[in-house]
Structures are given as C-alpha cells and as structure tokens.
Write a protein that holds these residues in place. Structure first.
Motif, PDB file in Angstrom:
ATOM      1  N   PRO A 171       1.164  -1.540  -0.047  1.00 13.12           N
ATOM      2  CA  PRO A 171      -0.006   0.045  -0.267  1.00 13.12           C
ATOM      3  C   PRO A 171       0.866   1.485   0.271  1.00 13.12           C
ATOM      4  N   VAL A 172       0.698   2.690  -0.512  1.00 16.43           N
ATOM      5  CA  VAL A 172       0.953   3.325  -0.465  1.00 16.43           C
ATOM      6  C   VAL A 172       0.251   3.973   0.410  1.00 16.43           C
ATOM      7  N   GLU A 173       0.764   4.473   1.059  1.00 14.88           N
ATOM      8  CA  GLU A 173      -0.138   5.450   2.033  1.00 14.88           C
ATOM      9  C   GLU A 173       0.147   6.581   2.254  1.00 14.88           C
ATOM     10  N   VAL A 174      -1.018   7.517   2.714  1.00 14.75           N
ATOM     11  CA  VAL A 174      -0.430   9.224   2.864  1.00 14.75           C
ATOM     12  C   VAL A 174       0.068   9.621   4.164  1.00 14.75           C
ATOM     13  N   LEU A 175       0.564  10.260   4.347  1.00 12.07           N
ATOM     14  CA  LEU A 175       1.095  10.308   5.611  1.00 12.07           C
ATOM     15  C   LEU A 175       0.196  11.926   6.213  1.00 12.07           C
ATOM     16  N   LYS A 176       0.816  12.860   4.737  1.00  7.02           N
ATOM     17  CA  LYS A 176       0.060  14.289   4.695  1.00  7.02           C
ATOM     18  C   LYS A 176      -0.713  14.247   3.007  1.00  7.02           C
ATOM     19  N   ALA A 177      -2.055  14.612   3.841  1.00  2.00           N
ATOM     20  CA  ALA A 177      -2.410  14.528   1.964  1.00  2.00           C
ATOM     21  C   ALA A 177      -2.090  16.410   1.858  1.00  2.00           C
ATOM     22  N   SER A 178      -1.954  16.553   0.134  1.00  2.00           N
ATOM     23  CA  SER A 178      -2.100  17.128  -0.243  1.00  2.00           C
ATOM     24  C   SER A 178      -3.348  18.386  -0.351  1.00  2.00           C
ATOM     25  N   ASN A 179      -2.769  19.286  -0.126  1.00  2.00           N
ATOM     26  CA  ASN A 179      -3.823  20.943   0.879  1.00  2.00           C
ATOM     27  C   ASN A 179      -3.639  21.801  -1.566  1.00  2.00           C
ATOM     28  N   ALA A 180      -2.645  21.374  -2.057  1.00  2.00           N
ATOM     29  CA  ALA A 180      -2.213  22.498  -3.309  1.00  2.00           C
ATOM     30  C   ALA A 180      -3.041  21.595  -4.706  1.00  2.00           C
ATOM     31  N   PRO A 181      -4.204  22.713  -4.622  1.00  2.00           N
ATOM     32  CA  PRO A 181      -4.623  22.366  -6.705  1.00  2.00           C
ATOM     33  C   PRO A 181      -4.131  21.782  -7.539  1.00  2.00           C
ATOM     34  N   PRO A 182      -4.966  21.335  -8.317  1.00  2.00           N
ATOM     35  CA  PRO A 182      -3.875  20.936  -9.132  1.00  2.00           C
ATOM     36  C   PRO A 182      -3.260  22.154 -10.415  1.00  2.00           C
ATOM     37  N   GLY A 183      -1.976  21.748 -11.085  1.00  2.00           N
ATOM     38  CA  GLY A 183      -1.760  22.707 -11.452  1.00  2.00           C
ATOM     39  C   GLY A 183      -2.709  23.150 -13.144  1.00  2.00           C
ATOM     40  N   LEU A 184      -2.727  24.451 -13.697  1.00  2.00           N
ATOM     41  CA  LEU A 184      -3.513  24.315 -14.915  1.00  2.00           C
ATOM     42  C   LEU A 184      -3.284  23.569 -15.246  1.00  2.00           C
ATOM     43  N   ARG A 185      -2.316  22.504 -15.669  1.00  2.00           N
ATOM     44  CA  ARG A 185      -1.583  21.998 -17.679  1.00  2.00           C
ATOM     45  C   ARG A 185      -2.481  20.652 -16.714  1.00  2.00           C
ATOM     46  N   ALA A 186      -2.173  20.553 -15.638  1.00  2.00           N
ATOM     47  CA  ALA A 186      -2.892  19.643 -14.704  1.00  2.00           C
ATOM     48  C   ALA A 186      -4.440  19.342 -15.136  1.00  2.00           C
ATOM     49  N   ARG A 187      -4.767  20.484 -15.224  1.00  2.00           N
ATOM     50  CA  ARG A 187      -6.422  20.529 -15.085  1.00  2.00           C
ATOM     51  C   ARG A 187      -7.028  20.243 -16.763  1.00  2.00           C
ATOM     52  N   LEU A 188      -6.225  21.218 -17.215  1.00  2.00           N
ATOM     53  CA  LEU A 188      -6.899  21.465 -18.866  1.00  2.00           C
ATOM     54  C   LEU A 188      -5.927  19.629 -19.264  1.00  2.00           C
ATOM     55  N   PHE A 189      -4.986  19.207 -18.683  1.00  2.00           N
ATOM     56  CA  PHE A 189      -4.793  17.478 -19.103  1.00  2.00           C
ATOM     57  C   PHE A 189      -6.440  16.890 -18.727  1.00  2.00           C
ATOM     58  N   SER A 190      -6.465  16.168 -17.245  1.00  2.00           N
ATOM     59  CA  SER A 190      -7.413  15.948 -16.970  1.00  2.00           C
ATOM     60  C   SER A 190      -8.735  16.198 -18.155  1.00  2.00           C
ATOM     61  N   HIS A 191      -9.580  18.031 -17.635  1.00  2.00           N
ATOM     62  CA  HIS A 191     -10.422  17.990 -18.822  1.00  2.00           C
ATOM     63  C   HIS A 191     -10.755  17.450 -20.287  1.00  2.00           C
ATOM     64  N   ILE A 192      -9.305  17.792 -20.712  1.00  2.00           N
ATOM     65  CA  ILE A 192      -9.538  17.849 -22.245  1.00  2.00           C
ATOM     66  C   ILE A 192     -10.113  15.595 -22.442  1.00  2.00           C
ATOM     67  N   LEU A 193      -9.272  15.254 -21.541  1.00  3.06           N
ATOM     68  CA  LEU A 193      -9.305  13.130 -21.597  1.00  3.06           C
ATOM     69  C   LEU A 193     -11.184  13.530 -21.336  1.00  3.06           C
ATOM     70  N   SER A 194     -11.154  14.012 -20.088  1.00  3.98           N
ATOM     71  CA  SER A 194     -13.131  13.719 -19.914  1.00  3.98           C
ATOM     72  C   SER A 194     -14.169  14.514 -21.010  1.00  3.98           C
ATOM     73  N   ARG A 195     -12.871  15.130 -22.366  1.00  6.62           N
ATOM     74  CA  ARG A 195     -14.213  15.632 -23.503  1.00  6.62           C
ATOM     75  C   ARG A 195     -13.736  14.733 -24.211  1.00  6.62           C
ATOM     76  N   VAL A 196     -13.404  14.106 -24.843  1.00  8.98           N
ATOM     77  CA  VAL A 196     -12.894  13.079 -25.936  1.00  8.98           C
ATOM     78  C   VAL A 196     -12.849  11.944 -26.123  1.00  8.98           C
ATOM     79  N   ASP A 197     -12.828  11.474 -26.458  1.00  2.51           N
ATOM     80  CA  ASP A 197     -13.262   9.956 -26.154  1.00  2.51           C
ATOM     81  C   ASP A 197     -11.968   8.765 -27.160  1.00  2.51           C
ATOM     82  N   GLY A 198     -11.774   7.608 -27.235  1.00  3.97           N
ATOM     83  CA  GLY A 198     -11.144   6.943 -27.856  1.00  3.97           C
ATOM     84  C   GLY A 198      -9.196   7.563 -28.295  1.00  3.97           C
ATOM     85  N   PRO A 199      -8.512   7.249 -29.035  1.00  4.16           N
ATOM     86  CA  PRO A 199      -7.366   6.907 -29.511  1.00  4.16           C
ATOM     87  C   PRO A 199      -7.518   8.437 -30.012  1.00  4.16           C
ATOM     88  N   ALA A 200      -8.353   9.209 -29.865  1.00  5.50           N
ATOM     89  CA  ALA A 200      -8.383  10.977 -29.965  1.00  5.50           C
ATOM     90  C   ALA A 200      -7.773  11.556 -29.238  1.00  5.50           C
TER      91      ALA A 200
END
Length: 680
Positions: A171-200
């Motif tokens: 198991p990977v234990e979290v001793l202290k959770a992150s309180n920093a929000p994901p960066g703009l690049r990470a949020r944009l990356f996740s948002h695009i993956l949620s909007r486009v399906d398949g290999p594209a």
C-alpha cells in the motif's frame, strides 16, 4: 556562434575524462592565442579567435553545470521503505499509472529526488504536490542504454535531478494529504481527456498541453513512422499558429474602434499580445526545448517586424540556438534539439536560396498554377526537412522516414487550420457549457489524422532502417550538413562529399550478429532467417531495442525453435557462421547451479558464452566470456563476428558523472540447487 559553442559542449560529452576536458580547453585557448598573430582586421582572425573562445566556453559551461546542478545516480539497487514529499505528479493514462517525483525525508543515503511509478489502482486519495507519502520500492539507478547506441536515460535523468527510479508497491500510505490544487496544465490535461473519447484523446491532450502520456504506444509509433511525430511535440507549428491567431483576433477586434484603427499602432499592440500568448503557452506546456526555441524565434520575428527588418534569416535560428545552449547546454546531445534546429535551419536556408525564393514568390497567375506552385513548394520543403533530419534519425532511432513529406502535405494543414482551431473553440465554449459539438468535430479530425498516420506507417516504404551508427560517422554527417546549410554560394557544396561518405557508412554498416543487454538476460542472434531471441517472453521494450539496434523490422523468433540451436532449461548452444569460420555460442537460461564437470567442458568448447550470472573462473571459452562480472564494466554488447569487433555501452575510463561506478554493485548471489548440464 552556436556552432562553436556546440562544438565545445559536444567535446565534453565525447571526451571521457576530466584531464581530456581540461586539455581541450587549453587547446582552444592556444588556438585563440594563435589567432592574435594573424593580420588585424582579417575575417579569419575574428573567426578563429571567437570560435576558439566560444568552444572553450561551451566545454566549461556544460562541465560547470554538470558539477553544480546534476544529481549523481545511486551506487547500487536498494529495496527499502521510503517516506518523502511529493514534488510533482504526472498522469500516464496510456500505461495505467502516474509518475511522482519524490524528495526523501531523513534519508541521506538516498538521492535528493527519486522518480517512482504508481499503478492507477494503487493511487491513494490526497496524492499531489506537497503530500507526504510512505511506500516500499526497489530503487534502481537511472537506466543506462541497454545496447550500444540506445537511449541513455541516465544522462537525461542526471540533468533532470533524478538520482533513482522505481515502482511504488502497495500500500501507498498518505501521511500528509496535499492541499495544493492541481496546476493549470494538469487540470487542462484531465479536462480534455474527459471530453474526448477513443485514441484521439491522447493527441488532443498533447496538442494543448505538450503531455504525451495519454497517447497509446501503437499510435505514437505510427506517428513516428509516418513522419508526423513533430505534431505531438509543442514546437514551431503550434506556437506560430497560436501567436498568429492571437494577432489576427486582436487586430480585428481593435479595428472595430475607429479611434484605435486611426490613431493606435495596432500591429505593435497585436504583436505584443501575441508575444504574451506565446510565452504563456510555452510555460503552460512545460517549456521543453522545441517550445523554448520556437518561442524565442517567434519573439525575434515579432521584434524584427516591429523594426522593419527581414526577420526570417539564419541569424534568427542562431539566436534561438544560443539562448537554448546557454541555459540548457545538455540539450545539444538530445534528438529534440538536433531535429528541431536542423529542420528550421534547412527551411530557412532553402528559403534564402535565390532560385527557390524566386520560384516560391507569390505572383499574379491562374488559380490552378498557384495551387500547383504551392504544392511544389510544400513538397520541396518537406523533402528538404526529411533529408536534413535523416542522419539524426538514423543515429538516434536507427530509422528514418521516407514518406513524411507526402503525409505532412495533408497533416500539417489539417492540424493547423482544422484541429487546433476546433480544439481552441471547444475549450472556449466549454466555459458556457456549449463545447460538445466542437469536441465531436475535434475527435473526427484527429481520427482522420491518426488514419493518415497508420496508413502511411503501414507502407513497406515508410521508413529506412539502419543498424547502430557510429558517433564518428554521425559527426562527419553533421559537419557536412551544417557546412551546406550555413555557407552561401558554391562553397556550400564542399560539405556534400563528407555528408555522402557519412551516409554511406551509416547505411552500409554491417548489422551486428550478436546483441547482449547490459544485465546479460536477453540475447538476440542474427540468423539467415532473421533475428532470434534467447528468452521469447521478453517484453516489447527489449524486443524493440534489439530490432532498432540491428536495423531489423521483422518479428523476433525464439532461439529454442531455431534448427541450429540446442536448448535445455539451463543452457542454449548454437553454431553461427561469420568471418569465414563457425562460432559456437553458449547461453545460460536459468539461475540453477550447474555441475562443474559437464559445464566446464561446455565452456571449453564454446567460443562465446553469455550469462546473467557470475561464472566461475574455470569456465574459459575460447574468445569471450560475457558474464555479469564483465557486463557490469561494459554494459550491453554488440558483436560483429565477421570483423571480430565488440562494441560496448560503457567505455573504459569514462568519468561522466551519470555513470554509476561498477565497484559499488553487490556481489552476485550463490546458487545452491544443482542440475546436470545436459543438452538434447
């Protein structure tokens, strides 16, 4: 200036020891002193003096950066429990994992930064930048090339500050959770993956963020084979399209005001807005070398246009190269820097040629003639880039595209004028919840792009293969190519003979007969029927490494199934003809201890023996014993039986700081079970 600076940087990477680096610097300074005796005011005096001083500065620059900012690798593998602070997290959906950069806490025996892979199913809640986690892992020094001429991750990791890599076990234990929000690049990356399906989805995310972690391996390989991989790296095409779009929109919007249109310098304002957009896009996408080069070049173009100068010149390319080499001198030896700048240099040099410029200049003519001229110009520039990049591609990837010029005729306009505007519109319309139709259109356009890539990659003429190219041949090719691109007039053709000779050496180089990975577990043998591999359960990475190093594009068969081989569970022996004689090869296949009497006879009868274990001293083949003791000093091997040449990954006396000392490795394990050395 960039050529001389790059020569000094390259000398530091090529020469193995500190004494030779110092000798190179002294030699360059002596050349500079010699230049002082030349006639004053002569151009040759300026060239020799400036070139020598810049070469010396380049060597000192990369030497100093390596000593001050590099991270030495771990001395030996280590299985341990680690508690550390997470510096960054990168999702890699294509491989169902995330990569985390960890700073170990209270562990002076570990490097300052380690990189671990965490399976998606094991990712705990609260993982992010600033979190403190605890996990078990087998940490390894960053991987050196498995075969001569292979990708050197250890070099890249050293300058990235990564001292060890591993996989976090659950198991990977979290001793202290992150309180920093994901960066703009990470949020944009996740948002695009949620909007486009398949290999594209992976292509869409890469075009916007520069993160290629969601692209499937098959699609990435198709893009490489078809010559379209440059579309995935945020470079000149993307930066130029963004800056051009911003300038166009600002000009149109500001021109709606009569006062602004009549009194304000709209081009200056729009250019400033485009420059800010380019800088922001570069920072958003991770500031990789091609992006930085493209951003610097775009800023110089805008500055040249603002001053009324001809901005698209080789001085533009040189200025971008100087900026990159001063801040990231280690980028010189990477394919990204070399291919990026060589492609742009070829395009600008071709555009500066008076005959090509006269042919490509716009003129009043019929539409079909204008379209034909545009097609011819596009094909000419595509072929120029393919030819300029061929030596680099053969040296780093052992393959070069042949149909990329044709594929880019459709792919570049499709990406620039269809995919990127649609994706930008989709992201903009998502702010009001109306982006779905644009995302659907984006996916259709990207599916077409992938269809083009797979169609071209499937052609038997898509790529040219070659075995590992020597560094000497590559250096000669680069010298000849740069001479042809940088000189003007008839003198440029003086670079053609060395370029032709170097390419002939690369394409006609004999393929190796025997390839051995650095751990000794995997062996590939070239036979009359193709390539055979010792362990047929080897993964795709090992198989691809063998195929690329041997310049072989077929499927690897199992050595045990070859008619010339005799294999048991412990040993595999075969005869191979090369250099006018027969060679008897012997390979170990298990960790079981073998009785001495039969095994000693097998060793004595063999010319070459390869083993992933440490063989006893009484095992003495006729020519080469490549056991773990030898392979720790040499790394992977490439053997040509016709000439008797053996090429190694590691060179004797190599003092570059990313090479882990072999003396620090643990002693080999002892084997207690025994089995007769019987062969069928």
């Amino acid at each position: 200036m960039p050529v001389a600076l790059g020569a000094g940087i390259a000398a530091w990477f090529i020469l193995p020891s500190a004494a030779q680096w110092f000798a190179f610097c002294c030699a360059m300074l002596s050349f500079g002193c010699t230049a002082l005796f030349l006639p004053q005011g002569a151009r040759i005096r300026q060239v020799v003096l400036a070139g020598a001083l810049l070469a010396c500065f380049g060597c000192v620059l990369i030497w100093g950066k390596a000593m001050l900012f590099g991270q030495p690798p771990m001395a030996r593998p280590l299985f341990t429990q680690v508690a550390g602070e997470v510096r960054s997290v990168q999702a890699v959906p294509a491989q169902a994992m995330v990569r985390a950069m960890i700073r170990p806490i209270a562990r002076p025996d570990l490097p300052a930064t380690i990189r671990v892979n965490i399976a998606e199913v094991d990712v705990p809640a609260g993982l992010g930048a600033g979190a403190v986690i605890r996990f078990r892992s087998r940490l390894m020094p960053p991987a050196q090339p498995s075969l001569p001429g292979g990708y050197d991750f250890a070099l890249r990791a050293y300058f990235l500050g990564i001292g060890a890599t591993g996989k976090a076990l659950k198991p990977v234990e979290v001793l202290k959770a992150s309180n920093a929000p994901p960066g703009l690049r990470a949020r944009l990356f996740s948002h695009i993956l949620s909007r486009v399906d398949g290999p594209a989805e992976g292509i869409a995310a890469a075009l916007a963020t520069g993160d290629q972690g969601a692209i499937a391996d098959a699609d990435a390989e198709a893009m490489r084979r078809s010559g379209l991989a440059h579309l995935l790296s945020i470079s000149g095409l993307h930066v130029t399209a963004l800056i051009g779009a911003v300038i166009f929109l600002l000009m149109r919007v500001l021109a709606l005001s009569r006062r602004a249109a009549l009194d304000w310098p709209l081009m200056m304002i729009a250019g400033a807005g485009g420059a800010l957009a380019g800088i922001g896009y570069t920072l958003l996408t991770g500031a990789e070398v091609p992006t930085v080069r493209s951003c610097v070049a775009a800023l110089l173009v805008l500055g040249g246009l603002a001053m009324g100068r001809d901005a698209i010149t080789l001085r533009l390319v040189a200025a971008g190269a100087i900026v990159v080499l001063v801040f990231w001198p280690e980028a010189l030896v990477g394919p990204s820097f070399q291919m990026s700048f060589m492609a742009v240099t070829a395009l600008v040099a071709l555009g500066e040629h008076r005959r090509f410029r006269a042919f490509a200049t716009a003129r009043d003519e019929r539409r079909w003639r204008k379209a034909a001229r545009l097609l011819a110009v596009t094909l000419a520039t595509g072929f120029a880039v393919e030819l300029a990049l061929m030596p680099i591609a053969l040296f780093h990837f052992h393959k070069a595209g042949l149909l990329g010029a044709f594929a880019n005729i459709v792919a570049i306009p499709l990406t620039t004028f269809v995919v990127m505007p649609l994706e930008a519109a989709a992201l903009l319309m998502d702010s009001v919840g109306a982006g779905a139709p644009f995302w659907w259109l984006t996916r259709q356009a990207l599916d077409l792009l992938l269809a083009i890539a797979h169609g071209v990659a499937g052609s038997p003429m898509a790529t040219m293969l070659a075995p590992t190219t020597s560094a000497a041949a590559f250096g000669i090719a680069m010298t000849g190519l740069l001479w042809m691109l940088l000189w003007r007039g008839r003198m440029r053709w003086w670079g053609a003979p060395p370029l032709v000779v170097a390419m002939a050496l690369a394409l006609l180089a004999p393929a190796p007969d025997l390839l051995v990975t650095g751990d000794g577990r995997h062996v590939a043998v070239r036979t009359a029927d193709g390539m055979a591999i010792l362990r047929d359960r080897a993964g795709d990475y090992v198989r691809d490494s063998f195929s690329e190093s041997a310049g072989f594009d077929g499927a690897l068969s199992a050595l045990a199934d070859h008619p010339a081989a005799r294999c048991s569970d412990d040993l595999c022996a075969m005869h191979l003809t090369g250099g006018g004689r027969k060679w008897r090869l012997l390979f170990t296949r298990s960790k079981v201890r073998i009785d001495r009497d039969p095994f000693e006879k097998q060793c004595a009868d063999a010319d070459i023996i390869v083993s992933d274990r440490r063989l006893p001293r009484w095992c003495r083949p006729r020519w080469l014993k490549a056991d773990s003791r030898l392979l720790r000093r040499t790394g992977g091997l490439s053997i040509d039986l016709r000439s008797g040449e053996v090429h190694t990954v590691l060179q004797p006396g190599d003092a570059h700081p990313w090479i882990a000392p072999a003396a620090g490795w643990p002693r080999p394990q002892l084997y207690r079970r025994s089995r007769p050395a019987s062969l069928p």
